[in-house]
Scaffold this active site. Structure first.
Site, PDB file in Angstrom:
ATOM      1  N   ASN A  53     -10.433   0.569   1.887  1.00  0.00           N
ATOM      2  CA  ASN A  53      -8.988   0.602   1.701  1.00  0.00           C
ATOM      3  C   ASN A  53      -8.698   0.354   0.217  1.00  0.00           C
ATOM      4  O   ASN A  53      -8.770  -0.777  -0.257  1.00  0.00           O
ATOM      5  CB  ASN A  53      -8.323  -0.472   2.571  1.00  0.00           C
ATOM      6  CG  ASN A  53      -6.808  -0.484   2.431  1.00  0.00           C
ATOM      7  OD1 ASN A  53      -6.241   0.186   1.561  1.00  0.00           O
ATOM      8  ND2 ASN A  53      -6.137  -1.264   3.267  1.00  0.00           N
ATOM      9  N   HIS A 103     -14.537   5.151   5.100  1.00  0.00           N
ATOM     10  CA  HIS A 103     -15.982   4.921   5.163  1.00  0.00           C
ATOM     11  C   HIS A 103     -16.605   4.886   3.772  1.00  0.00           C
ATOM     12  O   HIS A 103     -17.418   4.011   3.469  1.00  0.00           O
ATOM     13  CB  HIS A 103     -16.632   6.028   5.991  1.00  0.00           C
ATOM     14  CG  HIS A 103     -18.114   5.873   6.159  1.00  0.00           C
ATOM     15  ND1 HIS A 103     -19.020   6.389   5.249  1.00  0.00           N
ATOM     16  CD2 HIS A 103     -18.850   5.245   7.114  1.00  0.00           C
ATOM     17  CE1 HIS A 103     -20.250   6.090   5.639  1.00  0.00           C
ATOM     18  NE2 HIS A 103     -20.174   5.412   6.773  1.00  0.00           N
ATOM     19  N   HIS A 160      -2.289  19.876   6.703  1.00  0.00           N
ATOM     20  CA  HIS A 160      -3.241  18.821   6.369  1.00  0.00           C
ATOM     21  C   HIS A 160      -2.527  17.470   6.385  1.00  0.00           C
ATOM     22  O   HIS A 160      -1.345  17.376   6.036  1.00  0.00           O
ATOM     23  CB  HIS A 160      -3.871  19.066   4.997  1.00  0.00           C
ATOM     24  CG  HIS A 160      -4.500  20.412   4.856  1.00  0.00           C
ATOM     25  ND1 HIS A 160      -5.731  20.715   5.418  1.00  0.00           N
ATOM     26  CD2 HIS A 160      -4.052  21.563   4.267  1.00  0.00           C
ATOM     27  CE1 HIS A 160      -6.023  21.983   5.144  1.00  0.00           C
ATOM     28  NE2 HIS A 160      -5.025  22.516   4.467  1.00  0.00           N
ATOM     29  N   CYS A 163       0.807  -1.229   0.000  1.00  0.00           N
ATOM     30  CA  CYS A 163       0.000   0.000   0.000  1.00  0.00           C
ATOM     31  C   CYS A 163       0.837   1.276   0.000  1.00  0.00           C
ATOM     32  O   CYS A 163       0.300   2.361  -0.224  1.00  0.00           O
ATOM     33  CB  CYS A 163      -0.936   0.001   1.208  1.00  0.00           C
ATOM     34  SG  CYS A 163      -2.089  -1.394   1.237  1.00  0.00           S
ATOM     35  N   HIS A 174      12.445   1.528   5.188  1.00  0.00           N
ATOM     36  CA  HIS A 174      12.272   0.094   4.904  1.00  0.00           C
ATOM     37  C   HIS A 174      12.826  -0.722   6.074  1.00  0.00           C
ATOM     38  O   HIS A 174      14.000  -0.612   6.409  1.00  0.00           O
ATOM     39  CB  HIS A 174      13.019  -0.272   3.615  1.00  0.00           C
ATOM     40  CG  HIS A 174      12.481  -1.491   2.925  1.00  0.00           C
ATOM     41  ND1 HIS A 174      12.275  -2.685   3.578  1.00  0.00           N
ATOM     42  CD2 HIS A 174      12.102  -1.695   1.636  1.00  0.00           C
ATOM     43  CE1 HIS A 174      11.796  -3.573   2.723  1.00  0.00           C
ATOM     44  NE2 HIS A 174      11.679  -3.003   1.536  1.00  0.00           N
ATOM     45  N   HIS A 200      -2.765   6.964   5.299  1.00  0.00           N
ATOM     46  CA  HIS A 200      -3.260   5.811   4.538  1.00  0.00           C
ATOM     47  C   HIS A 200      -4.448   5.154   5.244  1.00  0.00           C
ATOM     48  O   HIS A 200      -4.356   4.765   6.410  1.00  0.00           O
ATOM     49  CB  HIS A 200      -2.133   4.791   4.358  1.00  0.00           C
ATOM     50  CG  HIS A 200      -2.594   3.458   3.874  1.00  0.00           C
ATOM     51  ND1 HIS A 200      -3.358   3.299   2.736  1.00  0.00           N
ATOM     52  CD2 HIS A 200      -2.415   2.205   4.373  1.00  0.00           C
ATOM     53  CE1 HIS A 200      -3.624   2.020   2.558  1.00  0.00           C
ATOM     54  NE2 HIS A 200      -3.068   1.340   3.545  1.00  0.00           N
TER      55      HIS A 200
END
Length: 483
Positions: A415, A411, A378, A215, A294, A382
């Protein structure tokens, strides 16, 4: 008392933030006062010195010109985000709670325990009843074929690219760099080749296809595009971020592998980047920083999101119970690098003083957590799940409105993997909250395990795009999330 404390804190942060500016202005004033004291004789002596040392003056001027030329030739080129588009699936692909559960029962793949488990996950997931699943997963019997997976990829990718080219007026032939990321569906020819064929992109295009990176791959794709734009002048880069669900749903009964079924939904995004100075006026944002972390050298981090087969040979993605702890460690590592780049000097000073005090005075002293609200206006966290958003809201001490975009995206769209941060940015734009000069922090987590950050600065008061996925529903949000 609390109000007075906040006022003192605000004054401290203002003073420390502008400390260098105040010192610089004081130095300039001091220098001018010294210069005023110089007599005419001093300036005349300087003139005579330069007159009789012409060779020195020429050499110095040449070196100065050469140095400035090297600087302007080698400095990083600014990268602009001209615009982006998010995929809005058709209404017939909606998968509300009742429809999802009825369909799961009818497939015959899940036992009663697995069905009950999925029901509980969905009820507490933060997903609403307007998320989408691909065509193949609405069919009975299920037919998750390669052809159906290609169909899903084409509908999402071509859909967002058509909108992007329409909104920006850029011709496909003008694209010099193409980066596509899709973690679990990597056919031959590749998805990037599919785009080249569809839009007849030029033969010398620099194309890349990223797979298996989870992702957080959207930020990785942006970083790769940025690096390519440093090498190739006066060109455009297109980044496409998506995930393919058709062949990657799990049809077994292992609970750790059932969670992705409940969270992942159909979606995708495409963005147009440019290094052309002429595009600055019409662009929405300027790229400020990309920081990648990572943790793959650690075995537990490497295996916490892991594609595998269960004991019956059915393939799925397993999520470890240690996932949130590992994500927290990845975030700490990432913000350790990002902090010095974005935090005001006031926060960096407090962090440094606390660190020294812990090492020299009291090791048990609570570490100081920098206030990233002073660095960013802002936040696009994720939308990996409700627990992810809750954890970051707590750890970063964010307010409800600062995680609103993430919660509402989860919502409304679920995802959508690497593209979720763009649905979130579109939500904030839809609310018309982004003003010129404000900074946006996108945070993404992915298998491996990775935590990646991208920082953008608004070049104008940003309005929603004509094809925004929130165009007809943003006024209904925010909604209360029922537990």
């Amino acid at each position: 008392m609390e109000r007075e404390t906040k006022v003192r804190e605000a004054r401290y942060h203002y003073l420390m933030t502008h400390l260098l500016t105040l010192c610089f202005l004081s130095f300039i004033a001091f220098t001018i006062s010294i210069q005023i004291q110089f007599s005419h004789i001093n300036f005349h002596a300087l003139y005579l010195h330069l007159k009789y040392n012409l060779a020195t003056l020429v050499v110095f001027s040449s070196l100065l010109v050469f140095g400035l030329t090297c600087y302007f030739m080698t400095r990083p080129r600014p990268v602009y985000l001209v615009d982006y588009a998010c995929y809005r699936p058709p209404q017939h692909l909606r998968a509300d709670f009742r429809k999802y559960m009825n369909h799961a029962r009818l497939t015959g793949h899940f036992d009663d325990s697995s069905l009950e488990f999925q029901s509980k996950i969905l009820q507490h997931s933060g997903l609403g009843d307007e998320t989408y699943l691909p065509e193949a997963l609405h069919e009975i019997p299920l037919q998750p074929s390669m052809a159906k997976a290609r169909q899903e990829a084409e509908e999402v990718i071509f859909g967002v690219l058509d909108n992007l080219f329409s909104a920006t007026g850029v011709k496909p032939k003008d694209i010099g760099v193409l980066v596509v990321n899709c973690s679990l569906f990597n056919p031959t020819p590749s998805l990037s080749a599919m785009i080249v064929n569809k839009y007849k992109l030029r033969g010398n295009i620099k194309s890349f296809n990223l797979g298996g990176m989870g992702c957080s791959a959207g930020v990785i794709a942006v970083d790769l595009a940025k690096d390519m734009l440093q090498l190739h002048r006066h060109t455009y880069a297109v980044v496409v971020s998506t995930e393919n669900i058709t062949q990657n749903s799990y049809f077994g009964n292992k609970k750790s592998m059932l969670i992705p079924n409940c969270l992942f939904r159909l979606g995708g995004a495409a963005l147009l980047l440019s290094n052309r100075s002429s595009d600055k006026r019409r662009s929405k944002y300027k790229m400020m920083h990309v920081v990648r972390t990572h943790l793959g050298s650690d075995d537990s981090a490497f295996r916490c999101v892991y594609q595998q087969q269960d004991e019956k040979g059915k393939t799925g993605v397993s999520l470890s119970k240690d996932l949130m702890a590992i994500a927290g460690n990845a975030l700490k590592t990432n913000i350790t690098t990002l902090g010095p780049l974005v935090l005001p000097i006031s926060e960096q000073l407090l962090f440094f003083v606390t660190l020294i005090a812990r090492k020299l005075i009291n090791p048990k002293m609570k570490p100081y957590i920098p206030d990233f609200r002073l660095a960013f206006d802002h936040f696009c966290i994720h939308a990996g799940g409700r627990a992810v958003i809750d954890e970051l809201e707590k750890n970063l001490r964010l307010e409800a409105i600062q995680v609103e975009a993430s919660r509402m995206t989860l919502h409304r769209f679920g995802n959508t993997s690497s593209s979720s941060i763009w649905y979130e940015l579109a939500y904030i734009e839809g609310k018309r909250r982004i003003k010129k000069g404000q900074r946006v922090w996108q945070i993404a987590f992915g298998s491996g395990f990775k935590c990646n950050s991208a920082v953008w600065q608004a070049l104008r008061n940003v309005k929603p795009s004509a094809n925004s996925p929130w165009l007809d529903c943003v006024d209904r949000y925010p909604v209360k999330i029922v537990d």
